[in-house]
Design an enzyme around this catalytic site. Structure first.
Site, PDB file in Angstrom:
ATOM      1  N   CYS A 230       5.527 -13.289  79.618  1.00  0.00           N
ATOM      2  CA  CYS A 230       4.859 -11.994  79.761  1.00  0.00           C
ATOM      3  C   CYS A 230       3.342 -12.140  79.905  1.00  0.00           C
ATOM      4  CB  CYS A 230       5.199 -11.075  78.590  1.00  0.00           C
ATOM      5  SG  CYS A 230       4.698 -11.754  77.008  1.00  0.00           S
TER       6      CYS A 230
ATOM      7  N   ARG B  98     -10.923 -17.283  75.928  1.00  0.00           N
ATOM      8  CA  ARG B  98     -10.549 -16.453  77.069  1.00  0.00           C
ATOM      9  C   ARG B  98     -11.548 -15.334  77.350  1.00  0.00           C
ATOM     10  NH1 ARG B  98      -4.918 -13.603  74.939  1.00  0.00           N
ATOM     11  NH2 ARG B  98      -5.325 -12.024  76.491  1.00  0.00           N
TER      12      ARG B  98
ATOM     13  N   ARG C 240       2.352  -3.591  74.264  1.00  0.00           N
ATOM     14  CA  ARG C 240       1.264  -4.013  73.368  1.00  0.00           C
ATOM     15  C   ARG C 240       0.920  -2.847  72.433  1.00  0.00           C
ATOM     16  NH1 ARG C 240      -0.706  -6.843  78.369  1.00  0.00           N
ATOM     17  NH2 ARG C 240      -1.192  -8.977  77.796  1.00  0.00           N
TER      18      ARG C 240
ATOM     19  N   HIS D  27      -8.768  -8.785  77.320  1.00  0.00           N
ATOM     20  CA  HIS D  27      -7.836  -7.668  77.442  1.00  0.00           C
ATOM     21  C   HIS D  27      -8.372  -6.597  78.373  1.00  0.00           C
ATOM     22  CE1 HIS D  27      -5.896  -9.823  74.221  1.00  0.00           C
ATOM     23  NE2 HIS D  27      -4.807  -9.290  74.718  1.00  0.00           N
TER      24      HIS D  27
ATOM     25  N   ASN E 253      -1.447 -16.315  78.390  1.00  0.00           N
ATOM     26  CA  ASN E 253      -2.893 -16.070  78.236  1.00  0.00           C
ATOM     27  C   ASN E 253      -3.418 -16.832  77.025  1.00  0.00           C
ATOM     28  OD1 ASN E 253      -2.221 -14.263  80.187  1.00  0.00           O
ATOM     29  ND2 ASN E 253      -2.284 -12.472  78.851  1.00  0.00           N
ATOM     30  N   ASP E 254      -2.717 -16.668  75.921  1.00  0.00           N
ATOM     31  CA  ASP E 254      -3.145 -17.380  74.719  1.00  0.00           C
ATOM     32  C   ASP E 254      -2.726 -18.842  74.757  1.00  0.00           C
ATOM     33  OD1 ASP E 254      -4.701 -15.666  73.103  1.00  0.00           O
ATOM     34  OD2 ASP E 254      -2.931 -14.417  72.834  1.00  0.00           O
TER      35      ASP E 254
ATOM     36  N   ARG F 276       6.117  -5.296  70.920  1.00  0.00           N
ATOM     37  CA  ARG F 276       5.413  -6.372  70.227  1.00  0.00           C
ATOM     38  C   ARG F 276       4.720  -5.791  69.000  1.00  0.00           C
ATOM     39  NH1 ARG F 276       0.738  -9.794  73.029  1.00  0.00           N
ATOM     40  NH2 ARG F 276      -0.530  -7.964  72.709  1.00  0.00           N
TER      41      ARG F 276
ATOM     42  N   GLU G  70       2.695 -18.737  72.041  1.00  0.00           N
ATOM     43  CA  GLU G  70       1.316 -18.610  72.518  1.00  0.00           C
ATOM     44  C   GLU G  70       0.430 -19.720  71.983  1.00  0.00           C
ATOM     45  OE1 GLU G  70       0.130 -14.321  72.923  1.00  0.00           O
ATOM     46  OE2 GLU G  70       0.903 -14.274  70.881  1.00  0.00           O
TER      47      GLU G  70
END
Ligand code: PEP
Ligand code: MG
Length: 587
Positions: A508, A471, A300, A193, A460-461, A336, A437
């Site tokens: 996203c 990650r 987020r 992040h 990403n996930d 979210r 995800e």
């Protein structure tokens, strides 16, 4: 002499500035120059701090139990001797005489002593450098207690390239408004992040530069290139000129893209694409709207919790969400729900004791929320209350199975009932969707699509879990591959599930903001991109030049390829057509 180092470029852009080396195990060290007439007072301030560190440690020694093992007492004695060591103290005083403030002088002397220890052959002696860190830390703390010139860290960071072991998202948020030139970390992966924040803030950044803090000295000039994944320490005049020219080109490109602000994202074959921004805090809406007056496809919310240090209550959250939706002036906001866990923690929730073996697969995101329904319902009510002030969609992270949907829908019902009792208004038809995800969710996307109002692909996930790569771990970042056939198939399945159920599917994750994949995603049928504001116009320029009907066939062919090399070549080919179209349009 210039030195070039390589790392993982996680945020494009050229950063040029003097190094600010952060030792998080030590208090923040302020670096500034003092005037000649302040030198004597600064030396006295240092001596006072050193003496009080000595007194504090002596007091500890006096208080310890008589049964304490002799090695511990010997350890304290060593530290007492080191605090009073002439090599340490005369060195510091020499640096103060060169007009450096005491904290900085101590830091430089510490680095010099550490370098001597690092060069020792004797492994035992090498390990003693930890003692130097401890001793220096104790004096720095005493200096901090009586520092009359304490500046805000923010001022000290302005225009600097930050060099750290690792930065948490909270650190990065703090740096957000401090106009740093860039940052370099020794650890961390491209999808941490911290890296994502760097990209969304437009801060050039490199991660995984091992030993950066040993190789870079405080205040040395640094050029970092986030696109090519490299940095130069003490660049020569020729390289500096070259990178300054590259930086100007980048700025020119940004200025050219501004022409696309507030233009609709319509392709050459007249298909309208939704292009929204990703945000972390209400104030990001301002930066987003400066670039494009559009909606938000990912807010987020955990960043509010993290920067707050502890969980805000329902009213605090409601005010935050209301502020955000009002700032969007009628454009939609996708909120979210809390996605804490793995690399995102509040001070209050940081784990003590044994850590989960795999925090990314542990009690994260919706799993954690469902474990703490009282806190979750507080967030649901806050979101619902804000929905009375503008169009809001509610999005659940890391959904994995249907019993989670059952519980979520039940809790939303309960939240609505509680608001009804208090006669608090909300949008009764608020759309509820989920992030795809986890591979299990992508594989079962058709079944989820029947029960939800929208889906959003969190690449990403999804990539992390599909390719089994952490990650945050730079050692396995080479495995990160959005073009892996499994990833492409899962994306395709999710898009297909959305089409069949007649619900929108957005993307996203970071893949949506990487221009390399835009045409491929359009060809697969993605109609809704949500990207950091800094990438928005770049992606729009590709969308408006694309003809989706021309892309579909080639894209389907790509889904049949297996080898990374073949897929990359096919995607490059897909993008080179784009290049020709752009030449045609702009030429
Ligand atoms: C994702 O996983 O793609 C995503 C957008 O969520 P985050 O990066 O916050 O985990
Ligand atoms: Mg995610």
């Amino acid at each position: 002499m210039s030195i070039m180092l390589h790392g993982i470029g996680v945020s494009r852009g050229i950063g040029i500035g003097n190094a600010y080396v952060l030792y998080r195990e030590q208090p923040e060290v302020q670096e500034f120059l003092i005037d000649e007439d302040q030198v004597e007072e600064e030396i006295q301030r240092y001596i006072r701090a050193k003496d009080s560190a000595l007194r504090e440690l002596s007091a500890i020694k006096e208080r310890i139990d008589t049964k304490t093992p002799a090695e511990i007492i010997a350890f304290i004695d060593t530290h007492l001797l080191m605090i009073d060591d002439p090599v340490l103290n005369t060195g510091v005083i020499q640096h103060i005489k060169q007009h450096r403030n005491a904290e900085w002088a101590l830091q430089i002397q510490c680095q010099r002593l550490i370098a001597v220890f690092n060069n020792m052959q004797d492994d035992y002696l090498k390990t003693r450098k930890d003692d130097i860190y401890h001793v220096v830390r104790s004096i720095q703390l005493c200096l901090g207690d009586e520092n009359p010139q304490q500046q805000q860290l923010g001022d000290a960071l302005k225009g600097r390239v930050i060099v750290a072991d690792d930065l948490t998202p909270a650190d990065t948020l703090l740096m957000k408004h401090q106009k740093i030139a860039g940052f370099i970390t020794e650890y961390g992966g491209p999808l941490s992040h911290t890296a994502i924040l760097a990209r969304s803030l437009g801060i050039p950044a490199l991660v995984g530069v091992h030993k950066a803090r040993q190789l870079i000295n405080a205040n040395e000039q640094i050029v970092l290139d986030g696109k090519r994944g490299m940095l130069i320490i003490a660049p020569d005049t020729r390289s500096l000129k070259h990178f300054k020219a590259l930086k100007r080109q980048e700025q020119q490109r940004k200025a050219d893209l501004k022409r696309l602000a507030n233009q609709p994202a319509v392709t050459q074959d007249q298909q309208t694409i939704t292009l929204h921004g990703n945000i972390d805090r209400p104030q990001d809406v301002k930066s987003l709207r400066r670039i494009d007056e559009t909606g938000v496809g990912l807010y987020r919310t955990e960043m509010f919790f993290i920067s707050n240090g502890s969980a805000p209550d329902e009213d605090q959250q409601f005010h935050e969400y209301r502020k955000t939706v009002k700032a969007l002036k009628g454009n939609p906001l996708t909120i979210r729900t809390l996605d804490l866990g793995a690399d995102k923690e509040m001070k209050d929730t940081q784990q003590h004791g044994p850590l989960a073996h795999n925090p990314a697969m542990g009690l994260r995101a919706i799993r954690r929320c469902l474990k703490q329904p009282e806190s979750f319902i507080m967030q649901l009510k806050a979101i619902l209350r804000a929905s009375a002030y503008g169009p809001i969609r509610m999005m659940i992270p890391m959904l994995t199975n249907h019993s989670e949907i059952d519980q979520i829908l039940l809790l939303i019902k309960q939240a609505k009932a509680e608001l009804d009792l208090k006669k608090q208004p909300y949008d009764n038809n608020i759309p509820v969707g989920a992030m795809i995800e986890v591979p299990a969710a992508a594989l079962a996307a058709d079944t989820f699509a029947e029960r939800l109002d929208f889906l959003s692909i969190g690449t990403n996930d999804l990539i992390q879990y599909t390719l089994a790569l952490d990650r945050l771990d730079d050692e396995v970042s080479y495995l990160y591959d959005p073009l892996h056939p499994s990833v492409l198939r899962l994306i395709d399945m999710t898009l297909q599930a959305g089409r069949n159920a007649g619900i929108p599917v957005s993307m996203c994750g970071e893949m949506a903001s990487d221009a390399t994949y835009t045409r491929l995603l359009l060809g697969l049928g993605l109609k809704y991109f949500s990207v950091p504001a800094t990438a928005l116009l770049e992606i729009k320029s590709i969308i408006i030049n694309a003809d989706i009907s021309n892309l579909e066939n080639d894209t389907r062919q790509i889904l049949n390829l297996h080898h990374h090399f073949d897929i990359t070549r096919a995607v490059n080919l897909l993008n080179s057509n784009n290049h020709q179209e752009q030449l045609k349009l702009h030429g």
